[in-house]
Design a protein around this motif. Sequence first.
Motif, PDB file in Angstrom:
ATOM      1  N   TYR A   1      11.057  32.348 -45.477  1.00 17.43           N
ATOM      2  CA  TYR A   1      10.730  33.262 -46.572  1.00 17.43           C
ATOM      3  C   TYR A   1       9.330  32.979 -47.106  1.00 17.43           C
ATOM      4  O   TYR A   1       8.520  33.900 -47.307  1.00 17.43           O
ATOM      5  N   THR A   2       9.035  31.706 -47.303  1.00 15.58           N
ATOM      6  CA  THR A   2       7.721  31.319 -47.836  1.00 15.58           C
ATOM      7  C   THR A   2       6.614  31.641 -46.844  1.00 15.58           C
ATOM      8  O   THR A   2       5.570  32.195 -47.215  1.00 15.58           O
ATOM      9  N   GLN A   3       6.836  31.294 -45.581  1.00 18.05           N
ATOM     10  CA  GLN A   3       5.813  31.512 -44.556  1.00 18.05           C
ATOM     11  C   GLN A   3       5.511  32.990 -44.353  1.00 18.05           C
ATOM     12  O   GLN A   3       4.392  33.355 -43.965  1.00 18.05           O
ATOM     13  N   ASN A   4       6.488  33.849 -44.643  1.00 15.32           N
ATOM     14  CA  ASN A   4       6.263  35.286 -44.492  1.00 15.32           C
ATOM     15  C   ASN A   4       5.931  35.961 -45.819  1.00 15.32           C
ATOM     16  O   ASN A   4       6.007  37.183 -45.948  1.00 15.32           O
ATOM     17  N   GLY A   5       5.557  35.149 -46.791  1.00 18.13           N
ATOM     18  CA  GLY A   5       5.140  35.692 -48.085  1.00 18.13           C
ATOM     19  C   GLY A   5       6.225  36.440 -48.815  1.00 18.13           C
ATOM     20  O   GLY A   5       5.938  37.360 -49.615  1.00 18.13           O
ATOM     21  N   GLY A   6       7.495  36.095 -48.555  1.00 17.37           N
ATOM     22  CA  GLY A   6       8.601  36.777 -49.209  1.00 17.37           C
ATOM     23  C   GLY A   6       8.935  38.129 -48.621  1.00 17.37           C
ATOM     24  O   GLY A   6       9.818  38.835 -49.134  1.00 17.37           O
ATOM     25  N   ASN A   7       8.241  38.505 -47.554  1.00 18.80           N
ATOM     26  CA  ASN A   7       8.447  39.835 -46.963  1.00 18.80           C
ATOM     27  C   ASN A   7       9.496  39.768 -45.854  1.00 18.80           C
ATOM     28  O   ASN A   7       9.194  39.914 -44.663  1.00 18.80           O
ATOM     29  N   ILE A   8      10.725  39.516 -46.231  1.00 18.50           N
ATOM     30  CA  ILE A   8      11.853  39.580 -45.301  1.00 18.50           C
ATOM     31  C   ILE A   8      12.833  40.580 -45.888  1.00 18.50           C
ATOM     32  O   ILE A   8      13.355  40.398 -46.989  1.00 18.50           O
TER      33      ILE A   8
ATOM     34  N   ILE B   1      21.637  34.102 -49.009  1.00 17.47           N
ATOM     35  CA  ILE B   1      21.808  34.873 -50.239  1.00 17.47           C
ATOM     36  C   ILE B   1      21.364  34.067 -51.457  1.00 17.47           C
ATOM     37  O   ILE B   1      20.735  34.600 -52.383  1.00 17.47           O
ATOM     38  N   GLN B   2      21.655  32.785 -51.465  1.00 18.32           N
ATOM     39  CA  GLN B   2      21.246  31.938 -52.588  1.00 18.32           C
ATOM     40  C   GLN B   2      19.721  31.853 -52.696  1.00 18.32           C
ATOM     41  O   GLN B   2      19.170  31.921 -53.799  1.00 18.32           O
ATOM     42  N   ILE B   3      19.059  31.725 -51.548  1.00 19.96           N
ATOM     43  CA  ILE B   3      17.587  31.658 -51.563  1.00 19.96           C
ATOM     44  C   ILE B   3      17.005  32.998 -52.000  1.00 19.96           C
ATOM     45  O   ILE B   3      16.063  33.057 -52.804  1.00 19.96           O
ATOM     46  N   LEU B   4      17.550  34.092 -51.496  1.00 19.85           N
ATOM     47  CA  LEU B   4      17.060  35.419 -51.885  1.00 19.85           C
ATOM     48  C   LEU B   4      17.238  35.643 -53.385  1.00 19.85           C
ATOM     49  O   LEU B   4      16.327  36.131 -54.064  1.00 19.85           O
ATOM     50  N   ALA B   5      18.402  35.270 -53.918  1.00 21.45           N
ATOM     51  CA  ALA B   5      18.661  35.456 -55.350  1.00 21.45           C
ATOM     52  C   ALA B   5      17.701  34.629 -56.192  1.00 21.45           C
ATOM     53  O   ALA B   5      17.196  35.092 -57.224  1.00 21.45           O
ATOM     54  N   ARG B   6      17.424  33.412 -55.741  1.00 22.60           N
ATOM     55  CA  ARG B   6      16.512  32.525 -56.468  1.00 22.60           C
ATOM     56  C   ARG B   6      15.107  33.121 -56.543  1.00 22.60           C
ATOM     57  O   ARG B   6      14.346  32.849 -57.479  1.00 22.60           O
ATOM     58  N   ASN B   7      14.778  33.948 -55.536  1.00 25.32           N
ATOM     59  CA  ASN B   7      13.446  34.548 -55.485  1.00 25.32           C
ATOM     60  C   ASN B   7      13.436  36.009 -55.933  1.00 25.32           C
ATOM     61  O   ASN B   7      12.464  36.723 -55.688  1.00 25.32           O
TER      62      ASN B   7
END
Length: 353
Positions: free
Chosen positions: A213-220, A235-241
Amino acid sequence: MTTALAAGLVFVLAACGGDSDNGSGGSGGDAAGRVGVILPDTESSPRWENADRPLLEAAFEDAGVDYVIQNAEGDAQRMATIAEQMIAEGVTVLAIVNLDSASGAQIQEQAVQQGVATIDYDRLTLGGSAEYYVSYDNTEVGRLQGQGLADCLGAEPAEIAFLNGSPDDSNATLLSEGAHEILDGMSQYTQVAEQAVPGWEPDTAAMIFEQMYTQNGGNIEGVLAANDTLANAVIQILARNGDAGVPVTGQDASVEGLQNILAGNQCMTVYKSAEQEANALAELAIALINGVEAETNGEVEDTEGDRMVPSVLLDPVSITRENVKDVVDDGQVTAEELCTGEFAAACTELGIQ
Protein backbone atom coordinates in the motif's frame (compact mmCIF):
# COMPACT_ATOMS: atom_id res chain seq x y z
CA MET A 1 -12.54 -44.53 -9.99
CA THR A 2 -14.63 -47.67 -10.05
CA THR A 3 -16.11 -48.90 -6.81
CA ALA A 4 -19.06 -46.85 -5.57
CA LEU A 5 -18.36 -46.57 -1.88
CA ALA A 6 -21.90 -45.68 -0.95
CA ALA A 7 -23.07 -48.98 -2.42
CA GLY A 8 -20.42 -51.08 -0.78
CA LEU A 9 -20.23 -49.86 2.78
CA VAL A 10 -22.66 -49.72 5.67
CA PHE A 11 -22.31 -46.78 8.04
CA VAL A 12 -23.27 -47.41 11.66
CA LEU A 13 -23.63 -44.80 14.37
CA ALA A 14 -20.94 -45.28 17.01
CA ALA A 15 -20.30 -43.93 20.46
CA CYS A 16 -18.47 -40.63 20.84
CA GLY A 17 -14.87 -40.62 22.00
CA GLY A 18 -13.21 -38.34 24.50
CA ASP A 19 -11.26 -35.13 24.01
CA SER A 20 -7.80 -34.26 25.24
CA ASP A 21 -5.49 -31.27 25.09
CA ASN A 22 -3.76 -32.60 21.98
CA GLY A 23 -6.57 -34.12 20.05
CA SER A 24 -9.70 -36.17 20.05
CA GLY A 25 -10.48 -39.78 19.49
CA GLY A 26 -13.38 -42.11 19.11
CA SER A 27 -14.07 -45.77 18.82
CA GLY A 28 -16.32 -47.22 16.18
CA GLY A 29 -17.83 -50.61 15.71
CA ASP A 30 -17.61 -51.93 12.17
CA ALA A 31 -14.43 -50.91 10.34
CA ALA A 32 -11.40 -52.98 11.37
CA GLY A 33 -8.84 -50.21 11.39
CA ARG A 34 -7.99 -46.85 12.86
CA VAL A 35 -7.72 -43.49 11.13
CA GLY A 36 -5.36 -40.74 12.23
CA VAL A 37 -5.88 -37.16 11.04
CA ILE A 38 -3.37 -34.34 11.58
CA LEU A 39 -4.71 -30.83 11.11
CA PRO A 40 -2.17 -28.08 10.32
CA ASP A 41 -2.67 -25.17 12.71
CA THR A 42 -5.08 -22.79 14.40
CA GLU A 43 -3.80 -19.58 12.77
CA SER A 44 -4.14 -19.86 8.99
CA SER A 45 -7.90 -20.33 9.20
CA PRO A 46 -10.47 -20.91 11.94
CA ARG A 47 -11.95 -23.73 9.84
CA TRP A 48 -9.59 -26.44 11.09
CA GLU A 49 -10.81 -26.50 14.68
CA ASN A 50 -14.23 -24.87 14.29
CA ALA A 51 -15.46 -26.88 11.30
CA ASP A 52 -13.18 -29.69 10.16
CA ARG A 53 -12.50 -31.28 13.55
CA PRO A 54 -16.12 -31.64 14.71
CA LEU A 55 -17.30 -32.67 11.25
CA LEU A 56 -14.56 -35.28 10.89
CA GLU A 57 -15.43 -36.62 14.33
CA ALA A 58 -19.08 -36.89 13.31
CA ALA A 59 -18.24 -38.53 9.98
CA PHE A 60 -16.01 -41.18 11.55
CA GLU A 61 -18.42 -41.86 14.38
CA ASP A 62 -21.36 -42.20 12.00
CA ALA A 63 -19.28 -44.63 9.94
CA GLY A 64 -18.26 -46.72 12.94
CA VAL A 65 -14.57 -45.93 12.53
CA ASP A 66 -11.98 -45.72 15.30
CA TYR A 67 -10.09 -42.44 14.90
CA VAL A 68 -7.74 -39.91 16.45
CA ILE A 69 -7.43 -36.25 15.42
CA GLN A 70 -4.65 -33.89 16.48
CA ASN A 71 -3.39 -30.46 15.46
CA ALA A 72 0.24 -29.69 14.61
CA GLU A 73 -0.14 -26.03 15.72
CA GLY A 74 1.85 -24.81 12.71
CA ASP A 75 4.97 -26.79 13.68
CA ALA A 76 6.32 -29.26 11.10
CA GLN A 77 8.39 -31.10 13.70
CA ARG A 78 5.33 -31.41 15.91
CA MET A 79 3.40 -32.85 12.98
CA ALA A 80 6.17 -35.40 12.38
CA THR A 81 6.14 -36.39 16.05
CA ILE A 82 2.36 -36.74 16.07
CA ALA A 83 2.56 -38.92 12.96
CA GLU A 84 5.19 -41.16 14.59
CA GLN A 85 2.99 -41.54 17.67
CA MET A 86 -0.09 -42.32 15.62
CA ILE A 87 1.76 -44.93 13.59
CA ALA A 88 3.23 -46.48 16.76
CA GLU A 89 -0.26 -46.61 18.28
CA GLY A 90 -1.63 -48.55 15.33
CA VAL A 91 -3.37 -46.25 12.86
CA THR A 92 -3.91 -48.05 9.57
CA VAL A 93 -4.75 -44.90 7.61
CA LEU A 94 -3.09 -41.51 8.13
CA ALA A 95 -4.57 -38.31 6.67
CA ILE A 96 -2.60 -35.08 6.85
CA VAL A 97 -3.03 -31.43 5.94
CA ASN A 98 0.63 -30.76 5.26
CA LEU A 99 2.39 -27.64 6.47
CA ASP A 100 4.72 -27.92 3.49
CA SER A 101 5.25 -30.58 0.87
CA ALA A 102 8.77 -31.55 1.98
CA SER A 103 7.83 -32.38 5.57
CA GLY A 104 4.55 -33.94 4.44
CA ALA A 105 6.37 -36.25 2.00
CA GLN A 106 8.71 -37.39 4.78
CA ILE A 107 5.75 -38.28 6.98
CA GLN A 108 4.13 -40.21 4.17
CA GLU A 109 7.34 -42.06 3.37
CA GLN A 110 7.61 -43.17 7.00
CA ALA A 111 3.98 -44.25 6.99
CA VAL A 112 4.41 -46.35 3.86
CA GLN A 113 7.45 -48.06 5.38
CA GLN A 114 5.24 -49.08 8.31
CA GLY A 115 2.44 -50.30 6.07
CA VAL A 116 0.16 -47.33 6.78
CA ALA A 117 -1.92 -45.93 3.92
CA THR A 118 -1.97 -42.15 3.52
CA ILE A 119 -4.44 -39.56 2.27
CA ASP A 120 -3.82 -35.90 1.48
CA TYR A 121 -6.60 -33.84 3.03
CA ASP A 122 -7.25 -30.40 1.51
CA ARG A 123 -3.61 -29.86 0.44
CA LEU A 124 -1.72 -32.03 -2.03
CA THR A 125 1.72 -33.12 -0.86
CA LEU A 126 4.04 -32.64 -3.83
CA GLY A 127 6.57 -35.46 -4.01
CA GLY A 128 4.47 -37.44 -1.56
CA SER A 129 2.94 -40.89 -1.73
CA ALA A 130 -0.70 -40.42 -0.72
CA GLU A 131 -3.03 -42.96 -2.24
CA TYR A 132 -5.83 -40.40 -2.46
CA TYR A 133 -6.33 -36.66 -2.34
CA VAL A 134 -9.55 -34.99 -1.22
CA SER A 135 -10.07 -31.27 -1.61
CA TYR A 136 -11.92 -28.64 -3.52
CA ASP A 137 -10.94 -27.73 -7.06
CA ASN A 138 -8.47 -25.07 -5.98
CA THR A 139 -7.88 -23.67 -9.45
CA GLU A 140 -11.63 -23.12 -9.65
CA VAL A 141 -11.54 -21.42 -6.23
CA GLY A 142 -8.99 -19.00 -7.67
CA ARG A 143 -11.16 -18.43 -10.73
CA LEU A 144 -14.12 -17.62 -8.50
CA GLN A 145 -11.98 -15.16 -6.56
CA GLY A 146 -10.71 -13.53 -9.75
CA GLN A 147 -14.20 -13.23 -11.21
CA GLY A 148 -15.55 -12.05 -7.87
CA LEU A 149 -13.02 -9.23 -7.71
CA ALA A 150 -13.79 -8.27 -11.32
CA ASP A 151 -17.53 -8.25 -10.58
CA CYS A 152 -16.94 -5.96 -7.60
CA LEU A 153 -14.65 -3.60 -9.49
CA GLY A 154 -16.62 -3.44 -12.71
CA ALA A 155 -15.38 -2.14 -16.06
CA GLU A 156 -13.56 0.96 -14.82
CA PRO A 157 -9.73 1.03 -14.64
CA ALA A 158 -8.33 -0.08 -11.30
CA GLU A 159 -5.00 -0.89 -9.71
CA ILE A 160 -5.09 -4.28 -8.01
CA ALA A 161 -2.81 -6.29 -5.74
CA PHE A 162 -2.51 -10.01 -5.05
CA LEU A 163 -1.92 -11.34 -1.54
CA ASN A 164 -1.32 -15.04 -2.09
CA GLY A 165 -1.23 -17.95 0.33
CA SER A 166 1.86 -19.64 1.67
CA PRO A 167 4.51 -20.32 -1.00
CA ASP A 168 5.03 -23.88 0.27
CA ASP A 169 1.32 -24.73 0.03
CA SER A 170 0.46 -26.31 -3.33
CA ASN A 171 -3.11 -25.04 -2.97
CA ALA A 172 -1.87 -21.45 -2.88
CA THR A 173 -0.19 -21.94 -6.24
CA LEU A 174 -3.39 -23.29 -7.77
CA LEU A 175 -5.45 -20.45 -6.30
CA SER A 176 -3.10 -17.88 -7.80
CA GLU A 177 -3.13 -19.63 -11.17
CA GLY A 178 -6.92 -19.62 -11.24
CA ALA A 179 -7.17 -15.96 -10.26
CA HIS A 180 -4.62 -14.91 -12.86
CA GLU A 181 -6.44 -16.97 -15.49
CA ILE A 182 -9.39 -14.63 -15.03
CA LEU A 183 -7.74 -11.29 -14.29
CA ASP A 184 -4.71 -11.33 -16.61
CA GLY A 185 -6.92 -10.90 -19.64
CA MET A 186 -8.77 -7.90 -18.22
CA SER A 187 -6.87 -4.91 -19.56
CA GLN A 188 -8.75 -2.39 -17.42
CA TYR A 189 -6.88 -3.65 -14.35
CA THR A 190 -3.26 -2.83 -13.61
CA GLN A 191 -1.57 -5.39 -11.38
CA VAL A 192 0.68 -3.30 -9.15
CA ALA A 193 1.83 -5.79 -6.49
CA GLU A 194 1.87 -9.49 -5.70
CA GLN A 195 3.37 -11.43 -2.82
CA ALA A 196 2.87 -14.71 -0.98
CA VAL A 197 2.33 -14.86 2.78
CA PRO A 198 4.48 -17.50 4.52
CA GLY A 199 2.37 -19.84 6.62
CA TRP A 200 -0.79 -17.86 5.78
CA GLU A 201 0.11 -15.89 8.91
CA PRO A 202 -2.20 -12.87 9.41
CA ASP A 203 0.32 -10.55 11.11
CA THR A 204 2.78 -11.20 8.29
CA ALA A 205 -0.01 -10.56 5.78
CA ALA A 206 -0.76 -7.18 7.37
CA MET A 207 2.91 -6.19 7.22
CA ILE A 208 3.24 -7.28 3.59
CA PHE A 209 0.09 -5.49 2.49
CA GLU A 210 1.00 -2.31 4.33
CA GLN A 211 4.28 -2.29 2.41
CA MET A 212 2.40 -2.80 -0.85
CA TYR A 213 0.00 0.00 0.00
CA THR A 214 2.78 2.42 0.94
CA GLN A 215 4.95 1.60 -2.07
CA ASN A 216 2.01 2.25 -4.39
CA GLY A 217 1.15 5.54 -2.72
CA GLY A 218 -2.12 4.18 -1.37
CA ASN A 219 -3.42 3.60 -4.89
CA ILE A 220 -4.74 0.06 -4.51
CA GLU A 221 -8.35 -0.24 -5.59
CA GLY A 222 -8.86 -3.99 -5.33
CA VAL A 223 -7.15 -6.89 -3.52
CA LEU A 224 -7.13 -10.55 -4.46
CA ALA A 225 -6.63 -12.02 -0.96
CA ALA A 226 -6.34 -15.81 -0.92
CA ASN A 227 -8.48 -16.48 2.16
CA ASP A 228 -10.61 -14.73 4.77
CA THR A 229 -7.78 -14.49 7.30
CA LEU A 230 -5.54 -12.66 4.82
CA ALA A 231 -8.53 -10.59 3.71
CA ASN A 232 -9.14 -9.43 7.27
CA ALA A 233 -5.51 -8.36 7.60
CA VAL A 234 -5.90 -6.32 4.40
CA ILE A 235 -9.18 -4.81 5.60
CA GLN A 236 -7.57 -3.63 8.83
CA ILE A 237 -4.78 -1.85 6.94
CA LEU A 238 -7.25 -0.27 4.51
CA ALA A 239 -9.46 0.95 7.37
CA ARG A 240 -6.46 2.40 9.19
CA ASN A 241 -5.68 4.41 6.06
CA GLY A 242 -9.23 5.60 5.44
CA ASP A 243 -9.87 3.21 2.55
CA ALA A 244 -12.48 0.89 4.06
CA GLY A 245 -14.70 -0.63 1.40
CA VAL A 246 -12.01 -1.30 -1.22
CA PRO A 247 -13.05 -4.64 -2.81
CA VAL A 248 -11.23 -7.57 -1.20
CA THR A 249 -11.74 -11.28 -1.93
CA GLY A 250 -11.50 -14.20 0.48
CA GLN A 251 -12.00 -17.91 0.94
CA ASP A 252 -13.44 -20.29 3.58
CA ALA A 253 -16.69 -18.43 4.35
CA SER A 254 -15.53 -18.01 7.94
CA VAL A 255 -17.67 -16.10 10.43
CA GLU A 256 -15.16 -13.24 10.26
CA GLY A 257 -15.18 -13.24 6.46
CA LEU A 258 -18.96 -13.29 6.26
CA GLN A 259 -19.20 -10.48 8.80
CA ASN A 260 -16.75 -8.44 6.73
CA ILE A 261 -19.03 -9.02 3.74
CA LEU A 262 -22.11 -7.94 5.70
CA ALA A 263 -20.23 -4.79 6.77
CA GLY A 264 -19.27 -3.97 3.18
CA ASN A 265 -15.54 -4.40 3.80
CA GLN A 266 -15.08 -7.64 1.83
CA CYS A 267 -16.70 -8.13 -1.55
CA MET A 268 -16.82 -11.96 -1.65
CA THR A 269 -15.56 -15.22 -0.25
CA VAL A 270 -15.55 -18.81 -1.46
CA TYR A 271 -17.58 -21.40 0.39
CA LYS A 272 -16.18 -24.91 0.65
CA SER A 273 -18.46 -27.15 2.67
CA ALA A 274 -16.34 -28.68 5.43
CA GLU A 275 -19.01 -31.34 5.87
CA GLN A 276 -18.67 -32.53 2.27
CA GLU A 277 -14.89 -32.64 2.56
CA ALA A 278 -14.96 -34.46 5.91
CA ASN A 279 -17.44 -37.03 4.63
CA ALA A 280 -15.33 -37.60 1.52
CA LEU A 281 -12.26 -38.20 3.69
CA ALA A 282 -14.18 -40.68 5.84
CA GLU A 283 -15.30 -42.60 2.75
CA LEU A 284 -11.75 -42.75 1.36
CA ALA A 285 -10.37 -43.91 4.71
CA ILE A 286 -13.00 -46.64 5.01
CA ALA A 287 -12.21 -47.84 1.51
CA LEU A 288 -8.54 -48.18 2.44
CA ILE A 289 -9.41 -49.95 5.70
CA ASN A 290 -11.59 -52.43 3.81
CA GLY A 291 -9.16 -52.92 0.94
CA VAL A 292 -11.51 -51.69 -1.77
CA GLU A 293 -11.02 -49.07 -4.43
CA ALA A 294 -12.67 -45.80 -3.52
CA GLU A 295 -14.84 -43.82 -5.87
CA THR A 296 -13.03 -40.72 -7.10
CA ASN A 297 -13.98 -38.11 -9.67
CA GLY A 298 -10.64 -36.99 -11.01
CA GLU A 299 -6.88 -36.94 -10.81
CA VAL A 300 -4.46 -34.21 -9.74
CA GLU A 301 -0.89 -34.01 -11.00
CA ASP A 302 1.90 -34.26 -8.47
CA THR A 303 4.45 -32.28 -10.45
CA GLU A 304 7.34 -33.19 -8.16
CA GLY A 305 6.46 -36.87 -7.87
CA ASP A 306 5.70 -37.20 -11.60
CA ARG A 307 2.43 -39.02 -10.94
CA MET A 308 -1.30 -38.53 -11.04
CA VAL A 309 -3.07 -38.82 -7.69
CA PRO A 310 -6.63 -40.24 -7.67
CA SER A 311 -8.76 -37.47 -6.20
CA VAL A 312 -12.14 -36.44 -4.89
CA LEU A 313 -12.54 -32.83 -6.02
CA LEU A 314 -15.54 -30.95 -4.68
CA ASP A 315 -17.23 -27.87 -6.12
CA PRO A 316 -16.65 -24.47 -4.43
CA VAL A 317 -19.32 -21.77 -4.33
CA SER A 318 -18.88 -18.01 -4.66
CA ILE A 319 -20.47 -16.07 -1.79
CA THR A 320 -21.41 -12.39 -1.90
CA ARG A 321 -23.73 -10.37 0.32
CA GLU A 322 -26.72 -11.64 -1.64
CA ASN A 323 -26.16 -15.32 -0.76
CA VAL A 324 -24.48 -15.23 2.66
CA LYS A 325 -27.67 -16.86 3.90
CA ASP A 326 -26.80 -20.01 1.94
CA VAL A 327 -23.81 -20.68 4.19
CA VAL A 328 -26.00 -20.39 7.28
CA ASP A 329 -28.74 -22.54 5.75
CA ASP A 330 -26.12 -25.18 4.96
CA GLY A 331 -25.05 -25.29 8.61
CA GLN A 332 -21.43 -24.21 8.18
CA VAL A 333 -21.99 -21.25 10.52
CA THR A 334 -24.95 -20.40 12.73
CA ALA A 335 -27.02 -17.24 12.77
CA GLU A 336 -26.09 -16.84 16.43
CA GLU A 337 -22.39 -16.75 15.54
CA LEU A 338 -22.83 -14.46 12.56
CA CYS A 339 -25.53 -12.00 13.54
CA THR A 340 -23.98 -10.40 16.60
CA GLY A 341 -24.00 -6.70 17.47
CA GLU A 342 -23.54 -4.47 14.46
CA PHE A 343 -24.26 -7.33 12.03
CA ALA A 344 -27.77 -8.05 13.33
CA ALA A 345 -29.48 -5.48 11.10
CA ALA A 346 -27.87 -6.87 7.94
CA CYS A 347 -28.89 -10.39 8.93
CA THR A 348 -32.47 -9.26 9.39
CA GLU A 349 -32.40 -7.52 6.00
CA LEU A 350 -31.11 -10.70 4.34
CA GLY A 351 -33.51 -13.05 6.13
CA ILE A 352 -30.81 -14.76 8.18
CA GLN A 353 -32.20 -16.06 11.45
